[in-house]
Motif scaffolding. Sequence first.
Motif, PDB file in Angstrom:
ATOM      1  N   TYR A   8      -1.455   2.280  -6.748  1.00 13.41           N
ATOM      2  CA  TYR A   8      -1.837   1.925  -5.380  1.00 13.41           C
ATOM      3  C   TYR A   8      -0.701   2.216  -4.403  1.00 13.41           C
ATOM      4  N   ALA A   9       0.515   1.908  -4.819  1.00 15.33           N
ATOM      5  CA  ALA A   9       1.672   2.182  -3.963  1.00 15.33           C
ATOM      6  C   ALA A   9       1.812   3.678  -3.710  1.00 15.33           C
ATOM      7  N   ASP A  10       1.646   4.475  -4.754  1.00 15.93           N
ATOM      8  CA  ASP A  10       1.752   5.930  -4.601  1.00 15.93           C
ATOM      9  C   ASP A  10       0.605   6.488  -3.762  1.00 15.93           C
ATOM     10  N   TRP A  11      -0.592   5.963  -3.992  1.00 11.78           N
ATOM     11  CA  TRP A  11      -1.756   6.411  -3.217  1.00 11.78           C
ATOM     12  C   TRP A  11      -1.554   6.103  -1.738  1.00 11.78           C
ATOM     13  N   SER A  12      -1.006   4.934  -1.458  1.00  9.82           N
ATOM     14  CA  SER A  12      -0.758   4.528  -0.072  1.00  9.82           C
ATOM     15  C   SER A  12       0.245   5.442   0.618  1.00  9.82           C
ATOM     16  N   GLN A  13       1.085   6.109  -0.193  1.00 14.47           N
ATOM     17  CA  GLN A  13       2.076   7.036   0.349  1.00 14.47           C
ATOM     18  C   GLN A  13       1.562   8.477   0.386  1.00 14.47           C
ATOM     19  N   GLY A  14       0.282   8.649   0.067  1.00 14.32           N
ATOM     20  CA  GLY A  14      -0.313   9.975   0.177  1.00 14.32           C
ATOM     21  C   GLY A  14      -0.510  10.725  -1.124  1.00 14.32           C
ATOM     22  N   ASN A  15      -0.242  10.079  -2.255  1.00 18.71           N
ATOM     23  CA  ASN A  15      -0.403  10.729  -3.554  1.00 18.71           C
ATOM     24  C   ASN A  15      -1.885  10.710  -3.948  1.00 18.71           C
ATOM     25  N   LEU A  53     -10.014   0.107   0.872  1.00 15.61           N
ATOM     26  CA  LEU A  53      -8.906  -0.215  -0.029  1.00 15.61           C
ATOM     27  C   LEU A  53      -7.634   0.508   0.403  1.00 15.61           C
ATOM     28  N   LEU A  54      -7.770   1.774   0.737  1.00 17.73           N
ATOM     29  CA  LEU A  54      -6.614   2.551   1.184  1.00 17.73           C
ATOM     30  C   LEU A  54      -6.081   2.027   2.516  1.00 17.73           C
ATOM     31  N   GLU A  55      -6.989   1.594   3.375  1.00 22.13           N
ATOM     32  CA  GLU A  55      -6.590   1.112   4.701  1.00 22.13           C
ATOM     33  C   GLU A  55      -6.044  -0.315   4.672  1.00 22.13           C
ATOM     34  N   SER A  56      -6.151  -0.988   3.530  1.00 25.93           N
ATOM     35  CA  SER A  56      -5.780  -2.409   3.451  1.00 25.93           C
ATOM     36  C   SER A  56      -4.508  -2.646   2.654  1.00 25.93           C
ATOM     37  N   ARG A  59      -2.416  -5.725   3.157  1.00 30.77           N
ATOM     38  CA  ARG A  59      -3.007  -7.031   2.854  1.00 30.77           C
ATOM     39  C   ARG A  59      -2.916  -7.398   1.381  1.00 30.77           C
ATOM     40  N   PHE A  60      -2.502  -6.458   0.557  1.00 29.19           N
ATOM     41  CA  PHE A  60      -2.453  -6.728  -0.880  1.00 29.19           C
ATOM     42  C   PHE A  60      -1.252  -7.595  -1.220  1.00 29.19           C
ATOM     43  N   ARG A  61      -1.522  -8.765  -1.816  1.00 31.52           N
ATOM     44  CA  ARG A  61      -0.458  -9.666  -2.245  1.00 31.52           C
ATOM     45  C   ARG A  61      -0.024  -9.277  -3.650  1.00 31.52           C
ATOM     46  N   GLN A  62       1.263  -9.071  -3.827  1.00 33.28           N
ATOM     47  CA  GLN A  62       1.770  -8.606  -5.110  1.00 33.28           C
ATOM     48  C   GLN A  62       1.589  -9.628  -6.230  1.00 33.28           C
ATOM     49  N   ASP A  63       1.367 -10.892  -5.854  1.00 27.27           N
ATOM     50  CA  ASP A  63       1.202 -11.915  -6.887  1.00 27.27           C
ATOM     51  C   ASP A  63      -0.255 -12.069  -7.324  1.00 27.27           C
ATOM     52  N   SER A  64      -1.149 -11.277  -6.737  1.00 22.43           N
ATOM     53  CA  SER A  64      -2.561 -11.377  -7.096  1.00 22.43           C
ATOM     54  C   SER A  64      -2.982 -10.175  -7.935  1.00 22.43           C
ATOM     55  N   SER A  65      -4.134 -10.296  -8.560  1.00 26.12           N
ATOM     56  CA  SER A  65      -4.668  -9.214  -9.380  1.00 26.12           C
ATOM     57  C   SER A  65      -5.220  -8.105  -8.488  1.00 26.12           C
ATOM     58  N   PHE A  66      -4.897  -6.864  -8.822  1.00 24.36           N
ATOM     59  CA  PHE A  66      -5.429  -5.753  -8.036  1.00 24.36           C
ATOM     60  C   PHE A  66      -6.949  -5.685  -8.167  1.00 24.36           C
ATOM     61  N   ARG A  67      -7.453  -5.977  -9.345  1.00 21.08           N
ATOM     62  CA  ARG A  67      -8.901  -5.957  -9.571  1.00 21.08           C
ATOM     63  C   ARG A  67      -9.600  -6.992  -8.683  1.00 21.08           C
ATOM     64  N   THR A  68      -9.002  -8.158  -8.562  1.00 21.15           N
ATOM     65  CA  THR A  68      -9.539  -9.181  -7.676  1.00 21.15           C
ATOM     66  C   THR A  68      -9.546  -8.694  -6.232  1.00 21.15           C
ATOM     67  N   PHE A  69      -8.483  -8.005  -5.839  1.00 22.38           N
ATOM     68  CA  PHE A  69      -8.367  -7.448  -4.492  1.00 22.38           C
ATOM     69  C   PHE A  69      -9.488  -6.444  -4.223  1.00 22.38           C
ATOM     70  N   VAL A  70      -9.775  -5.603  -5.198  1.00 25.47           N
ATOM     71  CA  VAL A  70     -10.843  -4.603  -5.059  1.00 25.47           C
ATOM     72  C   VAL A  70     -12.192  -5.288  -4.841  1.00 25.47           C
TER      73      VAL A  70
END
Length: 200
Positions: A8-15, A53-56, A59-70
């Motif tokens: 997600y971090a890489d995707w957010s940077q354009g990967n 997801l890409l635009e958010s 808002r992603f909290r690093q202490d939460s599950s990415f799947r939950t975020f989705v």
Amino acid sequence: MRSDRELYADWSQGNKAAGAELFDRHFPAVYRFFRNKVGDDFEDLVQQTFTALLESKDRFRQDSSFRTFVFAIANNILRAYFRERRRDRLEFTDITAHDLHPGPSTIVARAREQQLLVEALRRIPLEHQVILELFYWESLTARAVGEIIGESEYTVRNRLRRGKELLRRHITELETNPKVLESTLGGLDRWVKSIHEGIE
């Protein structure tokens, strides 16, 4: 295997490759989330979810599950979808998927018990349908479901119990064959869990 957070971090940077890997990893679950609720519009809502997801990323909290975020984003997309189609005040406690899409589900189930459950799920309030499907189809805990819908674990467990009661009621109303009815109600948890395997 790289974690969702790393991708997600890489995707957010354009990967784009990282984004494609995340899409492949989470597409089946997001697809299932919309498939039995919105008729033929589910593909568009899946796309909207990944765009949001890409635009958010902030808002992603690093202490939460990415799947939950989705799923939280998908749930917000679902709510927005129904608001657009209901000019009156939308309450997920009252409205059902069947209200806005009265035709039969487009999910093709292998067994009559599965098809019966798919149709019954569409006739219970969306707040209960969402919770039941996340809990059974995605094997999420009540706590994780609570994070997705913004409610406490206690509230989720109460709605799970109420949702199963409503599901049983609609199954009884929809089915006239005593043997199918007995099989469905007798193995309710097992049949509900089995549905997601056949969603394509």
